[in-house]
Design a protein around this motif. Structure first.
Motif: not given
Length: 129
Positions: A21-25, A12-15, A34-37
């Motif tokens: 990217v979070q794939q949920k139901k 799955e694509l996560t970044f 992460k970019y903000v940090a």
């Protein structure tokens, strides 16, 4: 297609391009956590107090000819970082676009407005689409 082209599944694509990217139901959640940090670290804003809103309503941004000039390169770098962030953070779009108008000759009040956006992000780091 796998036989014709040399493809492989990496899961799955996560970044992707700084986007998490979070794939949920019930759908897909896209954020720039992460970019903000990373931009907090870049501009030394890891230990600042947060702000409730990205814009100071009592002090609107105006062309301030009498105020002190600030480092143009720093100001533009901060604005550029925030512009990329607006792809997943529509809550800061108005504030960032208001600050973009003063890129040519930024003054102290304009830099304070940009810093307030960073402080707002400190209070709301995990928002997205």
């Amino acid at each position: 297609m796998k036989d014709k082209f040399q493809l492989s599944s990496m899961g799955e694509l996560t970044f992707f391009l700084g986007l998490q990217v979070q794939q949920k139901k019930d759908g897909i959640f896209i954020s720039h956590d992460k970019y903000v940090a990373d931009i907090w670290k870049k501009f030394n804003y890891t230990d600042v107090k947060s702000a409730l809103t990205p814009v100071d309503l009592e002090n609107p941004l105006v062309k301030d000819g009498d105020a002190n000039d600030v480092d143009v390169h720093l100001y533009r770098s901060m604005i550029g970082s925030l512009m990329y962030l607006t792809a997943s953070r529509p809550d800061i779009m108005f504030a960032v676009c208001a600050c973009v108008r003063f890129q040519v000759t930024p003054k102290t009040s304009h830099l304070l407005a940009v810093k307030r956006i960073f402080r707002y992000l400190k209070g709301k780091p995990i928002l997205g689409l």
